[in-house]
Design a protein around this motif. Structure first.
Motif, PDB file in Angstrom:
ATOM      1  N   GLY A  49       0.939  -1.461  -0.108  1.00 10.42           N
ATOM      2  CA  GLY A  49      -0.188   0.101  -0.467  1.00 10.42           C
ATOM      3  C   GLY A  49       1.001   1.092   0.120  1.00 10.42           C
ATOM      4  N   GLY A  50       2.146   1.333  -0.178  1.00  9.83           N
ATOM      5  CA  GLY A  50       3.055   2.252  -1.014  1.00  9.83           C
ATOM      6  C   GLY A  50       3.289   1.567   0.210  1.00  9.83           C
ATOM      7  N   GLN A  51       3.773   1.678   1.029  1.00 12.05           N
ATOM      8  CA  GLN A  51       4.577   1.125   2.535  1.00 12.05           C
ATOM      9  C   GLN A  51       5.821   0.398   1.988  1.00 12.05           C
ATOM     10  OE1 GLN A  51       4.278   3.525   5.116  1.00 12.05           O
ATOM     11  NE2 GLN A  51       2.961   4.568   3.853  1.00 12.05           N
ATOM     12  N   ALA A  52       7.122   0.937   2.005  1.00 11.92           N
ATOM     13  CA  ALA A  52       8.090  -0.131   1.643  1.00 11.92           C
ATOM     14  C   ALA A  52       9.085  -0.838   2.950  1.00 11.92           C
ATOM     15  CB  ALA A  52       9.502   0.655   0.984  1.00 11.92           C
ATOM     16  N   LEU A  97      -0.277 -13.352   2.526  1.00 10.54           N
ATOM     17  CA  LEU A  97       0.706 -11.772   2.544  1.00 10.54           C
ATOM     18  C   LEU A  97       0.311 -12.215   4.617  1.00 10.54           C
ATOM     19  CD1 LEU A  97       0.574  -8.398   0.719  1.00 10.54           C
ATOM     20  CD2 LEU A  97       2.970 -10.318   1.179  1.00 10.54           C
ATOM     21  N   SER A  98       1.446 -11.615   5.810  1.00 11.62           N
ATOM     22  CA  SER A  98       0.945 -11.509   6.816  1.00 11.62           C
ATOM     23  C   SER A  98       1.369 -10.505   7.764  1.00 11.62           C
ATOM     24  CB  SER A  98       0.904 -12.908   7.729  1.00 11.62           C
ATOM     25  OG  SER A  98       2.584 -13.522   8.078  1.00 11.62           O
ATOM     26  N   GLU A 130      -7.032  -6.391   3.737  1.00  9.40           N
ATOM     27  CA  GLU A 130      -7.027  -6.231   2.559  1.00  9.40           C
ATOM     28  C   GLU A 130      -6.131  -4.920   2.036  1.00  9.40           C
ATOM     29  OE1 GLU A 130      -9.452  -7.770  -1.284  1.00  9.40           O
ATOM     30  OE2 GLU A 130     -10.124  -5.471  -1.049  1.00  9.40           O
ATOM     31  N   ILE A 131      -4.856  -5.341   1.293  1.00  7.49           N
ATOM     32  CA  ILE A 131      -3.975  -3.747   1.105  1.00  7.49           C
ATOM     33  C   ILE A 131      -4.334  -3.885   0.124  1.00  7.49           C
ATOM     34  CG2 ILE A 131      -1.906  -3.427   0.980  1.00  7.49           C
ATOM     35  CD1 ILE A 131      -1.280  -6.358   3.033  1.00  7.49           C
ATOM     36  N   ARG A 167      -5.248  -9.896  -0.053  1.00  8.13           N
ATOM     37  CA  ARG A 167      -5.311  -9.727   1.196  1.00  8.13           C
ATOM     38  C   ARG A 167      -4.423 -10.178   2.598  1.00  8.13           C
ATOM     39  NH1 ARG A 167     -11.376 -12.376   2.751  1.00  8.13           N
ATOM     40  NH2 ARG A 167     -12.737 -10.947   1.061  1.00  8.13           N
ATOM     41  N   ALA A 168      -4.367  -9.926   3.671  1.00  5.40           N
ATOM     42  CA  ALA A 168      -3.372 -10.662   4.607  1.00  5.40           C
ATOM     43  C   ALA A 168      -3.549 -10.638   5.921  1.00  5.40           C
ATOM     44  CB  ALA A 168      -2.443  -9.299   4.921  1.00  5.40           C
ATOM     45  N   ILE A 169      -2.747 -11.748   6.491  1.00  5.57           N
ATOM     46  CA  ILE A 169      -3.149 -11.928   7.623  1.00  5.57           C
ATOM     47  C   ILE A 169      -2.461 -10.504   9.006  1.00  5.57           C
ATOM     48  CG2 ILE A 169      -3.407 -13.665   9.596  1.00  5.57           C
ATOM     49  CD1 ILE A 169      -5.897 -14.437   7.439  1.00  5.57           C
ATOM     50  N   VAL A 170      -3.219 -10.447  10.423  1.00 10.53           N
ATOM     51  CA  VAL A 170      -2.327  -9.672  10.798  1.00 10.53           C
ATOM     52  C   VAL A 170      -2.654 -11.141  12.520  1.00 10.53           C
ATOM     53  CG1 VAL A 170      -2.329  -7.498  11.851  1.00 10.53           C
ATOM     54  CG2 VAL A 170      -3.675  -7.009   9.789  1.00 10.53           C
ATOM     55  N   ARG A 171      -0.988 -10.682  12.136  1.00 12.07           N
ATOM     56  CA  ARG A 171      -1.035 -11.631  13.877  1.00 12.07           C
ATOM     57  C   ARG A 171      -0.446 -10.857  14.392  1.00 12.07           C
ATOM     58  NH1 ARG A 171       1.457 -15.874   9.756  1.00 12.07           N
ATOM     59  NH2 ARG A 171      -0.363 -17.368   8.988  1.00 12.07           N
ATOM     60  N   ARG A 172      -1.371 -10.934  16.117  1.00 12.89           N
ATOM     61  CA  ARG A 172      -0.083 -11.027  17.504  1.00 12.89           C
ATOM     62  C   ARG A 172       1.084 -10.125  17.635  1.00 12.89           C
ATOM     63  NH1 ARG A 172      -4.527  -7.406  19.815  1.00 12.89           N
ATOM     64  NH2 ARG A 172      -7.146  -7.705  19.173  1.00 12.89           N
TER      65      ARG A 172
END
Length: 467
Positions: free
Chosen positions: A366-369, A382-383, A416-417, A431-436
């Protein structure tokens, strides 16, 4: 207290310093420094030390020959370290498979520091190779290796390296208690971000310095393996002659076996390792072999011991420390995994970098390297880690769930990025999974729904070929 025995060259150099002003010719002054060191840059020196920290005995061995340096640190039977060839550093773990670290500003400092602490900077070959040396005084020198950072070096009255700092005054290293072996000298008291603490003994040894040999592997003719039904690459294999199932997991290091398999092999875990996955836990390791994965045969290897996973049925994790010896091609459409000799892939692919033995790739989310871990054991495309997600941008949550790992379960949610690039490969909205519990972003094996994944750690590349 310094050792009383000094070479004649060193005594002469000290006498000149006490009797007269420094030679007006900088080259003559450098020759004095080289002679005073016993031309240490030409001698293979080995220093060892033992320390007890928090009840653990830590042994360190430093092998140095000129700008080349091999460091090995062991806590009991668990060893790892680094190899620096004068230009670049490699890291290795319990299987002694050296994988290159990403060159950065620290690498530039290390290139020059290696020339300083070995006294290579005082030899003519250093300047002939593109290094530069100048002085403020006989005891203060400015040194820069070819493609290295400028460092300021302070010598003591006996022309021994005492203090090293950057041109802006940031301390890099302090050195003392020099002793001699084979006519050459090396400091046993060593501190700084590139050192591993004080050492106790010094010897001169014959032969060159080189990287660890690593696990022996042979790769026969191409013979594709059938992938299992799991959402991660699990294939048939054998360990110690026993038929088992292997997870091919570039995100894992070191390689591992489940506790039931260790028991079936009659192996008792020993040593102590820390394993990070979903959570962290301490474990031991076993040594077993041969490990046969299709045409690839690893004669003997060390494996961390982990509990069985509820996420996928496997007995062995073939991690990045062993995958670094082969090229891995995963084709989900054909349902095959191929293990090939490294370095034979067509095209350039996407450049990999390494950190602590794990492969990373440059991504734009999303524009962030960012740098993302290449993790064939992660079923997502992606996660992300929750801490990084909180920093932003915080893409809207689509759904919530749970992920299983060897250390337990973790709550997740899906976002979703809008635009994703892995190197030059555009994935579009993903789509990406976000894990704590996750730290770095991961590029997971979920991409094999769209691409044939060709991972060649030895060649430092990965390619994604559209299906």
């Amino acid at each position: 207290m310094r050792f009383a025995v000094r070479s004649l060259a060193l005594a002469a150099a000290a006498g000149l310093l006490g009797a007269a002003a420094p030679p007006p010719d900088p080259l003559a002054a450098l020759a004095m420094i080289a002679a005073a060191s016993g031309h240490a840059a030409t001698v293979h020196l080995r220093a060892t030390g033992t320390r007890v920290y928090e009840g653990r005995t830590i042994t360190t061995r430093l092998d140095q020959l000129g700008v080349q340096r091999l460091v090995r640190r062991c806590v009991g039977d668990v060893c790892g370290g680094t190899w620096f060839d004068g230009v670049r550093q490699w890291a290795y773990g319990i299987n002694d498979v050296a994988l290159p670290e990403q060159p950065d500003d620290q690498t530039r400092v290390e290139r020059t520091l290696a020339a300083v602490v070995s006294y290579a900077f005082a030899e003519p070959a250093f300047r002939e190779a593109g290094g530069t040396v100048s002085r403020d005084s006989q005891r203060r020198w400015h040194v820069r290796a070819r493609d290295g950072a400028e460092l300021v070096v302070t010598l003591d009255a006996l022309l021994a390296v005492q203090h090293v700092e950057t041109a802006s005054g940031v301390a890099v290293g302090d050195y003392g208690r020099e002793t001699s072996a084979g006519g050459a000298r090396l400091a046993l008291d060593r501190s700084g971000p590139f050192e591993h603490g004080p050492l106790d003994r010094l010897t001169a040894v014959p032969g060159p310095v080189g990287p660890p040999a690593g696990v022996a592997v042979t790769v026969g003719p191409d013979s594709p393996l059938r992938l299992g039904p799991e959402p991660v690459p699990v294939v048939p294999c054998s360990l110690g002659g026993r038929s088992v199932r292997c997870l091919l997991d570039s995100g894992a290091t070191p390689s591992a076996v489940t506790l039931p398999l260790a028991e079936a092999l009659g192996q008792e875990p020993h040593g102590e390792l820390e394993i990070a996955g979903v959570g962290r836990f301490a474990t031991g390791f076993i040594e077993a072999g041969p490990l046969a994965v299709g045409p690839a045969r690893f004669e003997q290897a060390r494996f961390a011991v982990i509990p069985p996973s509820g996420a996928a049925r496997f007995d062995v994790i073939v991690g990045s420390d062993l995958l670094g010896r082969v090229r891995l091609v995963l084709d989900r459409a054909r349902g095959t995994a191929r293990l090939l000799p490294p370095g034979g892939a067509a095209g350039t692919g996407v450049r990999l970098s390494f950190h602590d033995g794990s492969p990373f790739v440059e991504t734009v989310l999303g524009g962030q390297a960012t740098r993302a871990l290449v993790d064939t054991g992660d079923q997502a495309r992606l996660s992300l880690g929750y801490a990084a997600y909180r920093v932003g941008p915080q893409w809207p949550v689509l759904e919530r769930g749970e992920v299983l790992g060897v250390a337990g379960a973790d709550d997740t949610f899906t976002v979703e990025i809008p635009d994703v690039n892995v190197g030059p490969v555009s994935l579009g909205p993903t789509r990406a999974i976000v894990r704590r519990t996750q730290a770095a972003a991961h590029v997971g094996i979920g991409l094999w729904d769209r691409f044939v994944v060709d991972l060649d750690e030895g060649a430092e590349r990965i390619s994604f070929s559209p299906r």
